[in-house]
Design an enzyme around this catalytic site. Structure first.
Site, mmCIF file in Angstrom:
data_model
loop_
_atom_site.group_PDB
_atom_site.id
_atom_site.type_symbol
_atom_site.label_atom_id
_atom_site.label_comp_id
_atom_site.label_asym_id
_atom_site.label_seq_id
_atom_site.Cartn_x
_atom_site.Cartn_y
_atom_site.Cartn_z
ATOM 1 N N TYR A 194 47.009 38.159 45.281
ATOM 2 C CA TYR A 194 45.408 37.980 45.807
ATOM 3 C C TYR A 194 45.399 38.036 47.378
ATOM 4 O O TYR A 194 44.845 38.597 48.265
ATOM 5 C CB TYR A 194 44.455 37.827 44.741
ATOM 6 C CG TYR A 194 43.046 37.161 45.943
ATOM 7 C CD1 TYR A 194 42.410 38.679 45.457
ATOM 8 C CD2 TYR A 194 42.409 36.419 46.206
ATOM 9 C CE1 TYR A 194 40.881 39.013 46.065
ATOM 10 C CE2 TYR A 194 41.535 36.530 47.146
ATOM 11 C CZ TYR A 194 41.162 37.193 46.841
ATOM 12 O OH TYR A 194 39.283 37.383 47.399
HETATM 13 N N1 LIG Z 1 35.236 34.976 44.059
HETATM 14 C C1 LIG Z 1 35.409 34.650 45.469
HETATM 15 O O1 LIG Z 1 35.121 32.739 45.405
HETATM 16 C C2 LIG Z 1 35.022 34.892 46.758
HETATM 17 C C3 LIG Z 1 35.294 34.329 47.982
HETATM 18 C C4 LIG Z 1 36.233 35.164 48.651
HETATM 19 C C5 LIG Z 1 35.773 36.417 49.184
HETATM 20 N N2 LIG Z 1 36.291 37.207 48.037
HETATM 21 C C6 LIG Z 1 35.936 38.759 47.310
HETATM 22 O O2 LIG Z 1 34.449 38.809 47.260
HETATM 23 C C7 LIG Z 1 34.372 40.611 46.296
HETATM 24 C C8 LIG Z 1 33.281 40.770 45.916
HETATM 25 O O3 LIG Z 1 32.608 40.004 45.205
HETATM 26 P P1 LIG Z 1 32.344 39.532 43.766
HETATM 27 O O4 LIG Z 1 31.821 38.796 43.230
HETATM 28 O O5 LIG Z 1 30.707 40.295 44.502
HETATM 29 O O6 LIG Z 1 33.175 40.156 43.180
HETATM 30 P P2 LIG Z 1 33.280 41.414 41.842
HETATM 31 O O7 LIG Z 1 32.129 41.403 40.861
HETATM 32 O O8 LIG Z 1 33.868 40.906 41.023
HETATM 33 O O9 LIG Z 1 33.022 42.997 42.028
HETATM 34 C C9 LIG Z 1 33.532 44.193 42.039
HETATM 35 C C10 LIG Z 1 33.878 45.036 42.044
HETATM 36 O O10 LIG Z 1 34.735 45.825 42.099
HETATM 37 C C11 LIG Z 1 35.270 47.116 41.087
HETATM 38 N N3 LIG Z 1 36.417 47.635 40.797
HETATM 39 C C12 LIG Z 1 37.722 47.032 40.445
HETATM 40 N N4 LIG Z 1 38.134 48.357 40.675
HETATM 41 C C13 LIG Z 1 37.743 49.379 41.355
HETATM 42 C C14 LIG Z 1 38.035 50.808 41.399
HETATM 43 N N5 LIG Z 1 39.377 51.221 40.658
HETATM 44 N N6 LIG Z 1 37.251 51.521 42.008
HETATM 45 C C15 LIG Z 1 36.117 50.880 41.973
HETATM 46 N N7 LIG Z 1 35.755 49.768 41.605
HETATM 47 C C16 LIG Z 1 36.698 48.846 41.029
HETATM 48 C C17 LIG Z 1 34.863 46.106 40.043
HETATM 49 O O11 LIG Z 1 34.347 47.073 39.082
HETATM 50 P P3 LIG Z 1 34.533 46.847 37.146
HETATM 51 O O12 LIG Z 1 33.363 45.724 36.874
HETATM 52 O O13 LIG Z 1 34.782 48.375 36.514
HETATM 53 O O14 LIG Z 1 35.943 46.071 37.156
HETATM 54 C C18 LIG Z 1 33.266 45.337 40.883
HETATM 55 O O15 LIG Z 1 31.997 45.613 40.398
HETATM 56 C C19 LIG Z 1 36.057 40.254 45.778
HETATM 57 O O16 LIG Z 1 36.293 41.179 45.264
HETATM 58 C C20 LIG Z 1 36.701 39.134 46.122
HETATM 59 O O17 LIG Z 1 37.636 39.623 46.544
HETATM 60 C C21 LIG Z 1 35.543 36.619 46.444
#
Ligand SMILES: NC(=O)c1ccc[n+]([C@@H]2O[C@H](COP(=O)([O-])OP(=O)(O)OC[C@H]3O[C@@H](n4cnc5c(N)ncnc54)[C@H](OP(=O)(O)O)[C@@H]3O)[C@@H](O)[C@H]2O)c1
Length: 219
Positions: A131
């Protein structure tokens, strides 16, 4: 402002859609599952079903016509394996940038992460290491694009605590987490700050009001 958000049903994305639609922006959320459309409408966004792991650049660009800024908020998520880190966290971000350039979108905000672009410590979970590599490659791709006014935002670990409206935002911050509510507030502020183009900024919780924090690294 017209804004398109990749991963429109994500936890940060829905928060940002609510904030932007509340101030009258025209917001499109790109999702891959039609059953999520009602949640986007409730957040004030127009849902567009387009799977970023299957679409072509032209498919995505067609949804970005007339858009002022895009936000890459998609992610394969913690339950996914290594292959989807590549197809979503790297390839979909690159595709989205290709599509933004093809559609003439001037601005691209990337949600990256603190720790992306650094060597993972020994013992890091192998899938998490994939990742980090995928996100680093997506960030590097964006930095190399002269045709987009990009900003890369690197939040620390995300929480679901309520917004404080106060953060630490800088090229390098101390360790710390940050709420998704506050990330959404910072993204909204960055959309209004063209001077943040070309910057990579780490984000953790803090004491500086978001409006000041977004301007401060630019002085
Ligand atoms: N978790 C942490 O602590 C952390 C820390 C720093 C940065 N981040 C970054 O922040 C980002 C956003 O965080 P979050 O919590 O808002 O993430 P999240 O809730 O997991 O949202 C990611 C979204 O991406 C969508 N997605 C996945 N595959 C896709 C595709 N092929 N086409 C269109 N949409 C797609 C997912 O949809 P589905 O429901 O269809 O899967 C989901 O709605 C993370 O993904 C990560 O890269 C995370």
């Amino acid at each position: 402002m017209r804004v398109a958000i990749a991963g429109g049903h994500g936890q940060i994305a829905l928060r940002l859609e609510r904030l932007l639609s509340a101030r009258g922006d025209n917001v499109v959320g790109i999702i891959r599952r039609a059953e999520q459309a009602a949640d986007l409408r409730a957040a004030g966004a127009r849902p567009v079903v387009c799977d970023l792991e299957k679409a072509s650049v032209a498919d995505v660009a067609a949804h970005l016509s007339g858009v002022d800024a895009v936000v890459f908020a998609a992610g394969a998520g913690p339950a996914s394996g290594a292959s989807r880190k590549d197809t979503v966290d790297r390839a979909a971000a690159v595709l989205f940038a290709d599509a933004a350039e093809a559609a003439g979108v001037p601005r691209y905000l990337m949600i990256s992460g603190k720790g992306v672009g650094t060597e993972p410590p020994a013992g890091t979970d192998p899938v998490f290491a994939v990742y980090l590599k995928a996100k680093a490659e997506a960030d590097a791709d964006l930095r190399a694009r002269a045709g987009l006014a990009w900003t890369i935002l690197k939040p620390g670990p995300l929480t679901d605590e309520p917004a404080t409206g106060r953060v630490t935002l800088a090229e390098s911050t101390p360790h710390g987490d940050v709420s998704r509510d506050d990330v959404a507030l910072v993204l909204r502020a960055l959309l209004d700050e063209p001077g943040a183009a070309g910057r990579t900024l780490e984000l953790v919780g803090g004491v500086t009001p978001v409006a000041d924090a977004v301007r401060a690294p630019l002085r």
